[in-house]
Design a protein around this motif. Structure first.
Motif, PDB file in Angstrom:
ATOM      1  N   HIS A 163       0.418  -1.323   0.107  1.00 54.18           N
ATOM      2  CA  HIS A 163       0.118  -0.212  -0.303  1.00 54.18           C
ATOM      3  C   HIS A 163       0.924   1.385   0.437  1.00 54.18           C
ATOM      4  CE1 HIS A 163      -3.435  -2.641   1.135  1.00 54.18           C
ATOM      5  NE2 HIS A 163      -2.124  -3.173   2.018  1.00 54.18           N
ATOM      6  N   THR A 164       0.475   2.074  -0.562  1.00 56.27           N
ATOM      7  CA  THR A 164       1.252   3.731  -0.446  1.00 56.27           C
ATOM      8  C   THR A 164       0.971   4.692   0.007  1.00 56.27           C
ATOM      9  OG1 THR A 164       0.633   3.883  -3.090  1.00 56.27           O
ATOM     10  CG2 THR A 164       2.786   3.023  -2.187  1.00 56.27           C
ATOM     11  N   ILE A 165       1.016   5.615   0.921  1.00 58.77           N
ATOM     12  CA  ILE A 165       0.589   7.181   0.650  1.00 58.77           C
ATOM     13  C   ILE A 165       2.133   7.987   0.344  1.00 58.77           C
ATOM     14  CG2 ILE A 165       0.214   8.254   2.737  1.00 58.77           C
ATOM     15  CD1 ILE A 165      -0.742   5.339   4.373  1.00 58.77           C
ATOM     16  N   GLY A 166       0.997   9.015   0.425  1.00 56.77           N
ATOM     17  CA  GLY A 166       2.175   9.989  -0.070  1.00 56.77           C
ATOM     18  C   GLY A 166       2.068  11.403   1.191  1.00 56.77           C
ATOM     19  N   VAL A 167       3.390  12.487   1.481  1.00 56.91           N
ATOM     20  CA  VAL A 167       3.204  13.460   2.109  1.00 56.91           C
ATOM     21  C   VAL A 167       3.052  14.582   0.897  1.00 56.91           C
ATOM     22  CG1 VAL A 167       3.142  11.880   4.682  1.00 56.91           C
ATOM     23  CG2 VAL A 167       5.047  13.075   3.225  1.00 56.91           C
ATOM     24  N   SER A 168       2.534  15.799   1.479  1.00 58.96           N
ATOM     25  CA  SER A 168       2.491  16.679   0.309  1.00 58.96           C
ATOM     26  C   SER A 168       3.864  17.842   1.399  1.00 58.96           C
ATOM     27  CB  SER A 168       1.011  17.675   0.269  1.00 58.96           C
ATOM     28  OG  SER A 168       0.360  17.690   1.845  1.00 58.96           O
ATOM     29  N   TRP A 169       3.896  17.372   2.425  1.00 57.93           N
ATOM     30  CA  TRP A 169       4.974  18.578   2.944  1.00 57.93           C
ATOM     31  C   TRP A 169       6.713  18.202   2.261  1.00 57.93           C
ATOM     32  CZ3 TRP A 169       2.265  15.009   6.492  1.00 57.93           C
ATOM     33  CH2 TRP A 169       3.376  14.343   6.763  1.00 57.93           C
ATOM     34  N   GLY A 170       6.267  17.190   1.845  1.00 53.04           N
ATOM     35  CA  GLY A 170       8.186  17.359   1.006  1.00 53.04           C
ATOM     36  C   GLY A 170       8.715  17.628  -0.060  1.00 53.04           C
TER      37      GLY A 170
END
Length: 223
Positions: free
Chosen positions: A183-190
């Motif tokens: 499963h994958t989760i992206g974080v927008s603060w990078g």
């Protein structure tokens, strides 16, 4: 779900905000070797790749020997900056790591383009070195997005890919996770835009550590 589950984190741009160190080291490396410095946006776009691959993408017009010189100059400069000041963690991420590591069924890992020495420095500096059961670094694997790091993490922990999640801030992280069956989760603060993470196939993209915690819980509820 039953049994163990594995949560793997990228480091630069996901756990720690290292962009000032990265950009500063690039400035020094390009000045020391007499080459024109790429834009800040271009520099941050290659964060997450192993350093030789990152440099090859950043300055493809330069010969291999010049790229190698830049890599060595960058390593020296980054090491000095790292010794002077620790890159700060993003808001809420230390608490999230501590919370997850306290869950008996949850195993934590790292998959990073950093060297073993660099990762050890970051984790020890923030007191997190005891929370991760598997740590995969650029010294031992092909560069992201090759899935080698994540496949090794599965082999080390015995957790199947269907019970594992990769969390990162770049398209390289998301592509790597998908190729490994996570499963994958992206974080927008990078360092990559949220839209790019979604286009790369991230199952979810979140804006805060709190939202990330919720997204992880939601994954376990569906598997």
């Amino acid at each position: 779900m039953t049994g163990l589950r594995l949560v793997v984190f990228d480091v630069d741009g996901t756990l720690v905000d290292s962009q000032d160190h990265i950009h500063g080291a690039m400035e020094h490396a390009f000045a020391a070797t007499g080459h024109a410095l790429p834009s800040r946006a271009d520099i941050l776009s290659i964060v997450g790749l192993s350093l030789p691959e990152a440099m090859a993408r950043l300055v493809p017009h330069l010969p291999a020997v010049a790229q190698a010189d830049l890599v060595e100059a960058y390593k020296g400069s980054f090491g000095r900056m790292r010794a002077d000041r620790l890159s700060p963690m993003f808001d809420g991420m230390a608490d999230l790591i501590t919370r997850l590591s306290a869950e008996p069924e949850t195993l934590l890992g790292v998959a990073t383009g950093k060297s073993r020495r660099g990762l050890t420095h970051v984790l020890a500096g923030h007191g997190l070195q005891d929370h991760f059961i598997t740590t995969q670094v650029a010294d031992d694997h092909p560069s992201k997005p090759h899935p080698s790091m994540l496949l090794a993490a599965l082999a080390e922990t015995g957790v199947p890919a269907r019970d594992a999640v990769m969390i990162g801030d770049t398209t390289f992280d998301i592509q790597m996770g998908r190729m490994a069956g996570y499963h994958t989760i992206g974080v927008s603060w990078g360092y990559h835009q949220a839209t790019a993470l979604a286009e790369a196939g991230a199952g979810r993209v979140v804006d805060t550590a709190g939202a990330l915690a919720d997204a992880i819980d939601e994954i376990w509820e569906t598997v």
